[in-house]
Design a protein around this motif. Sequence first.
Motif, PDB file in Angstrom:
ATOM      1  N   LYS A 136       0.834  -1.209   0.000  1.00 59.56           N
ATOM      2  CA  LYS A 136       0.000   0.000   0.000  1.00 59.56           C
ATOM      3  C   LYS A 136       0.867   1.258   0.000  1.00 59.56           C
ATOM      4  N   GLU A 137       0.485   2.248  -0.810  1.00 61.01           N
ATOM      5  CA  GLU A 137       1.166   3.543  -0.808  1.00 61.01           C
ATOM      6  C   GLU A 137       0.681   4.354   0.386  1.00 61.01           C
ATOM      7  N   VAL A 138       1.629   4.921   1.149  1.00 58.30           N
ATOM      8  CA  VAL A 138       1.292   5.694   2.336  1.00 58.30           C
ATOM      9  C   VAL A 138       2.087   6.993   2.313  1.00 58.30           C
ATOM     10  N   GLU A 139       1.394   8.104   2.544  1.00 61.07           N
ATOM     11  CA  GLU A 139       2.050   9.407   2.579  1.00 61.07           C
ATOM     12  C   GLU A 139       2.786   9.596   3.895  1.00 61.07           C
ATOM     13  N   ALA A 140       3.817  10.444   3.871  1.00 58.34           N
ATOM     14  CA  ALA A 140       4.535  10.787   5.092  1.00 58.34           C
ATOM     15  C   ALA A 140       3.542  11.310   6.123  1.00 58.34           C
ATOM     16  N   GLY A 141       3.768  10.971   7.392  1.00 62.02           N
ATOM     17  CA  GLY A 141       2.877  11.409   8.465  1.00 62.02           C
ATOM     18  C   GLY A 141       2.919  10.436   9.623  1.00 62.02           C
ATOM     19  N   THR A 142       2.118  10.709  10.633  1.00 65.49           N
ATOM     20  CA  THR A 142       2.048   9.855  11.821  1.00 65.49           C
ATOM     21  C   THR A 142       0.715   9.123  11.833  1.00 65.49           C
ATOM     22  N   TYR A 143       0.792   7.835  12.124  1.00 68.90           N
ATOM     23  CA  TYR A 143      -0.379   6.965  12.128  1.00 68.90           C
ATOM     24  C   TYR A 143      -0.347   6.081  13.366  1.00 68.90           C
ATOM     25  N   THR A 144      -1.509   5.590  13.769  1.00 71.57           N
ATOM     26  CA  THR A 144      -1.572   4.568  14.802  1.00 71.57           C
ATOM     27  C   THR A 144      -1.431   3.218  14.120  1.00 71.57           C
ATOM     28  N   LEU A 145      -0.646   2.352  14.736  1.00 72.87           N
ATOM     29  CA  LEU A 145      -0.384   1.020  14.190  1.00 72.87           C
ATOM     30  C   LEU A 145      -1.186   0.003  14.993  1.00 72.87           C
ATOM     31  N   PHE A 146      -2.284  -0.458  14.411  1.00 66.89           N
ATOM     32  CA  PHE A 146      -3.091  -1.498  15.024  1.00 66.89           C
ATOM     33  C   PHE A 146      -2.823  -2.804  14.283  1.00 66.89           C
ATOM     34  N   THR A 147      -3.117  -3.921  14.927  1.00 68.54           N
ATOM     35  CA  THR A 147      -3.007  -5.220  14.268  1.00 68.54           C
ATOM     36  C   THR A 147      -4.210  -6.074  14.661  1.00 68.54           C
ATOM     37  N   ILE A 148      -4.485  -7.043  13.798  1.00 61.85           N
ATOM     38  CA  ILE A 148      -5.465  -8.077  14.119  1.00 61.85           C
ATOM     39  C   ILE A 148      -4.705  -9.396  14.024  1.00 61.85           C
ATOM     40  N   PRO A 149      -4.187  -9.880  15.167  1.00 59.49           N
ATOM     41  CA  PRO A 149      -3.424 -11.127  15.141  1.00 59.49           C
ATOM     42  C   PRO A 149      -4.317 -12.321  14.822  1.00 59.49           C
ATOM     43  N   GLY A 150      -3.807 -13.203  14.006  1.00 60.25           N
ATOM     44  CA  GLY A 150      -4.465 -14.453  13.695  1.00 60.25           C
ATOM     45  C   GLY A 150      -3.483 -15.592  13.873  1.00 60.25           C
ATOM     46  N   VAL A 151      -3.958 -16.811  13.757  1.00 59.05           N
ATOM     47  CA  VAL A 151      -3.098 -17.978  13.925  1.00 59.05           C
ATOM     48  C   VAL A 151      -2.075 -18.051  12.793  1.00 59.05           C
ATOM     49  N   LYS A 152      -2.502 -17.844  11.551  1.00 60.91           N
ATOM     50  CA  LYS A 152      -1.622 -18.002  10.382  1.00 60.91           C
ATOM     51  C   LYS A 152      -1.205 -16.686   9.748  1.00 60.91           C
ATOM     52  N   GLU A 153      -1.967 -15.596  10.007  1.00 54.25           N
ATOM     53  CA  GLU A 153      -1.613 -14.297   9.428  1.00 54.25           C
ATOM     54  C   GLU A 153      -2.143 -13.177  10.313  1.00 54.25           C
ATOM     55  N   TRP A 154      -1.525 -12.022  10.159  1.00 59.13           N
ATOM     56  CA  TRP A 154      -1.948 -10.813  10.861  1.00 59.13           C
ATOM     57  C   TRP A 154      -2.376  -9.778   9.834  1.00 59.13           C
ATOM     58  N   VAL A 155      -3.380  -9.018  10.189  1.00 63.20           N
ATOM     59  CA  VAL A 155      -3.729  -7.818   9.437  1.00 63.20           C
ATOM     60  C   VAL A 155      -3.053  -6.663  10.172  1.00 63.20           C
ATOM     61  N   VAL A 156      -2.231  -5.912   9.459  1.00 59.82           N
ATOM     62  CA  VAL A 156      -1.505  -4.781  10.039  1.00 59.82           C
ATOM     63  C   VAL A 156      -2.142  -3.513   9.489  1.00 59.82           C
ATOM     64  N   ILE A 157      -2.537  -2.618  10.387  1.00 53.73           N
ATOM     65  CA  ILE A 157      -3.383  -1.475  10.038  1.00 53.73           C
ATOM     66  C   ILE A 157      -2.695  -0.165  10.392  1.00 53.73           C
ATOM     67  N   LEU A 158      -2.749   0.792   9.463  1.00 54.47           N
ATOM     68  CA  LEU A 158      -2.371   2.176   9.756  1.00 54.47           C
ATOM     69  C   LEU A 158      -3.667   2.960   9.846  1.00 54.47           C
ATOM     70  N   ASN A 159      -3.836   3.700  10.920  1.00 55.40           N
ATOM     71  CA  ASN A 159      -5.074   4.427  11.171  1.00 55.40           C
ATOM     72  C   ASN A 159      -4.741   5.888  11.442  1.00 55.40           C
ATOM     73  N   SER A 160      -5.611   6.791  11.015  1.00 53.65           N
ATOM     74  CA  SER A 160      -5.337   8.226  11.143  1.00 53.65           C
ATOM     75  C   SER A 160      -5.585   8.773  12.546  1.00 53.65           C
ATOM     76  N   ASP A 161      -6.262   8.025  13.417  1.00 52.66           N
ATOM     77  CA  ASP A 161      -6.460   8.492  14.798  1.00 52.66           C
ATOM     78  C   ASP A 161      -5.147   8.321  15.557  1.00 52.66           C
ATOM     79  N   THR A 162      -4.657   9.400  16.156  1.00 53.02           N
ATOM     80  CA  THR A 162      -3.411   9.321  16.925  1.00 53.02           C
ATOM     81  C   THR A 162      -3.675   9.770  18.360  1.00 53.02           C
ATOM     82  N   ASP A 163      -2.705   9.536  19.210  1.00 46.49           N
ATOM     83  CA  ASP A 163      -2.795   9.908  20.624  1.00 46.49           C
ATOM     84  C   ASP A 163      -4.007   9.284  21.298  1.00 46.49           C
TER      85      ASP A 163
END
Length: 180
Positions: free
Chosen positions: A94-121
Amino acid sequence: MKRYISLLALVVALTFAPETNAQKFSGLDKSPCDIAYYRTDRKAAPVAKVVYGRPQKKDRPVFGTLVPFDKVWRTGANEATEITFFKDVMFGDKEVEAGTYTLFTIPGVKEWVVILNSDTDVWGAFDYKEANDVARTTVPVEKDSQSLEAFSITFEPGDNGADMYMGWDTTRVKVPISER
């Protein structure tokens, strides 16, 4: 003379008064904060910086129990993990612009979804809003024979950039990051 006696009385009173203005500091955090940087070399400006809390395993099972599978996780402890990109990057595919993001994940047994979210702090993932996701990428889970006591994030040189590794206990995931 009255001024001298008044001043002396004030000095004596302040000297023997209980410490009413003393700062109270808390003890060490059970999940201390850490920072991981991605730089192309030691003297280069950073490409990315991650600020995160490092929860400890403490002889507990981690993924699937302490951190439930298939639910959004703050990717660490305490405040939600934040990642700053100082340049435009490819985050996974995924293309992502410079900036600050919250890094969330959804852990799974075989794979994780790694998420950049615009809500910070934000604290934890309690107020996570999928509508504010900037990018999501899915990465496979790898197992390691060595167990990590503390949740950890690090960067290693990778194809056309770096790989961001996240690991805890024997679980490892890798997210490729490259400059655009």
